[in-house]
Every structure is written in structure tokens, then in C-alpha cells.
Write an enzyme that holds these catalytic residues in place. Sequence first.
Site, short mmCIF file in Angstrom:
data_model
loop_
_atom_site.label_atom_id
_atom_site.label_comp_id
_atom_site.label_asym_id
_atom_site.label_seq_id
_atom_site.Cartn_x
_atom_site.Cartn_y
_atom_site.Cartn_z
N GLY A 1 0.64 -5.25 0.93
CA GLY A 1 -0.40 -5.26 -0.42
C GLY A 1 -0.01 -5.96 -1.38
O GLY A 1 -0.69 -6.65 -2.18
N GLU B 1 -0.49 -9.48 -0.74
CA GLU B 1 -2.06 -10.00 -0.86
C GLU B 1 -2.33 -9.71 -2.22
O GLU B 1 -3.14 -10.55 -2.68
CB GLU B 1 -2.75 -8.78 0.02
CG GLU B 1 -2.49 -8.97 1.63
CD GLU B 1 -2.95 -7.77 2.50
OE1 GLU B 1 -3.81 -7.96 3.36
OE2 GLU B 1 -2.50 -6.51 2.01
N GLU C 1 2.92 -5.89 8.17
CA GLU C 1 2.09 -4.65 8.69
C GLU C 1 2.21 -4.65 9.93
O GLU C 1 2.05 -3.54 10.57
CB GLU C 1 0.71 -5.11 8.13
CG GLU C 1 0.24 -4.69 6.72
CD GLU C 1 0.63 -5.88 5.80
OE1 GLU C 1 0.13 -5.99 4.76
OE2 GLU C 1 1.23 -7.02 6.04
N ALA D 1 0.94 -1.22 0.01
CA ALA D 1 0.00 -0.13 0.13
C ALA D 1 0.87 1.18 -0.01
O ALA D 1 2.11 1.28 0.42
CB ALA D 1 -0.86 -0.01 1.21
#
Length: 257
Positions: free
Chosen positions: A108, A111, A131, A65
Site C-alpha cells: 500500500g 500504491e 502482496e 496496509a
Amino acid sequence: MSYAKLLVEKTDNYLVATINNPPANALGQAVLGDLNNLLDECLEDPGVRAIVLTGAGEKLFSGGADIKEFSTYHSGGKPKISGHDVFLKIERYPKPVIAALQGSAYGGGCELALACHLRYMADSAVIALPEVKLGIIPGWGGTQRLPRIIGKTRALAMMLTGDPISAADAFSFGLVNLVCPAGEVLSQARAMAARLAKGAPLAIREILRAVTAGLETTIEEGIKIERSGSDVVFASEDSREGARAFFEKRPPHFQGK
């Protein structure tokens, strides 16, 4: 359609989309919007039967992210494009999506790779959900997809420590399908996409649906999903073409009908 943060190449009934958002290929709103639009555009395009997702450069598939956007969320703002929604769309996509990790994948980026149907990884790359080191949790499906792929114990170790794992460990855990030298990752992914693009689109769609939806329910309900898929494909022209090609000893020519 033009894209701000994706480089898109379409060839031989498959498409390669490269995240191009230096320096870390961060998955900010512009990237997520491009990915969402790409998926929508390809959905009804019979000339795209498979998609390869990769990242520009050799070091990073994606760093995750865009932390620069966190201040908006800390102030109570909400993203226009949700990573949850985009990644769920990938996971449930009726055409194969292959992640080509020519570089490392963090947060991310990991992910995103988890949401893809197949994953190819460079032997020099690592993958992580770090994270917890930022005081947050994997927020785009990592807590759900990772344990389903590699098991609860290994997934918890990755997420609670935030430490990366090597490509060799990722392969041994069943997280990736193939590990190869960085310079070969994209070519290997392209070769698989080209192979799948020659397959039976309806059968591939129903396999993806049955496996993905079936893992979210009981085996009895999963078998019902499988049966409904079988009914669809046995009534198709592709099914008849497959049988004809078998007896005529030639490659089948599937039309997705």
C-alpha cells in the site's frame, strides 16, 4: 484540524504531511482517515498550493496496509475508509501531490506513491508490490496504476514475483522522477513544492485534470478535456497577469483567479 497519525507543517504556500505510525508507517484506518481529512481541508485552502507526502524515519516511507486489521476483513468486515477512495482522491487532486520516499515503500505504501503526481526516492530505498507473497493482490490501485506508469511487462514481473526493485531501476523504468541521497529527498521535494506553489494555480489544476482524465479515455475525448481547460485558463486573470509579466520582464504573481 488535528491529526492522530500525520505530522503536518504548512509553509510558503505548500504543506508537508509526514506519516507517523511506527514502526512501519502502516496505512491503517487512522492513517487513511487522516489523509482523507487532510485532502479535504487543503482543497479549499488557497494557502496550500502543493502537498508533499513523506514518512517518519529513514527506513520506510510506508510498509503498506496494516496487516493487524486483516482479521476484521477476513471475518467479513469492511473498512470505514477505503484506500481505493483516498488514493483516487490523490490522483485526481487539483493541486500537485509529491511523494518523498526517504525510505522503502511496500504494498500500500507503493500504491500511495503511485497515486501521487510526482515521486522522489532515496538511492538506498526499494519499492515493491509484494502482496502475492501473502496470497492476495495489490488492492488499492496497484494493478492499474503501475502498468500505466512502467508498462505491462515490467509491472507484471513486479507483481507476480512480489520482488522489490531498486531506486536506480525505478528511475530507469520511469516510476520516479528523481533519485538522490536519503538525506536530500525531502529537501528536493520541498523545493519542487515551493516552485509549484509559485505557479499558476488554475493552469496547474487544468493540466493535472487533462492528463489524468485524458489517460482514462480516447485521445479525441482527451483533447476535448484539454480544450475545456484552455477555455478556463484563457478567461482567467492569471492568464492576463502572465502575459503582462512576460512583456514587463518580471516574475508573474498568480492569484488563482
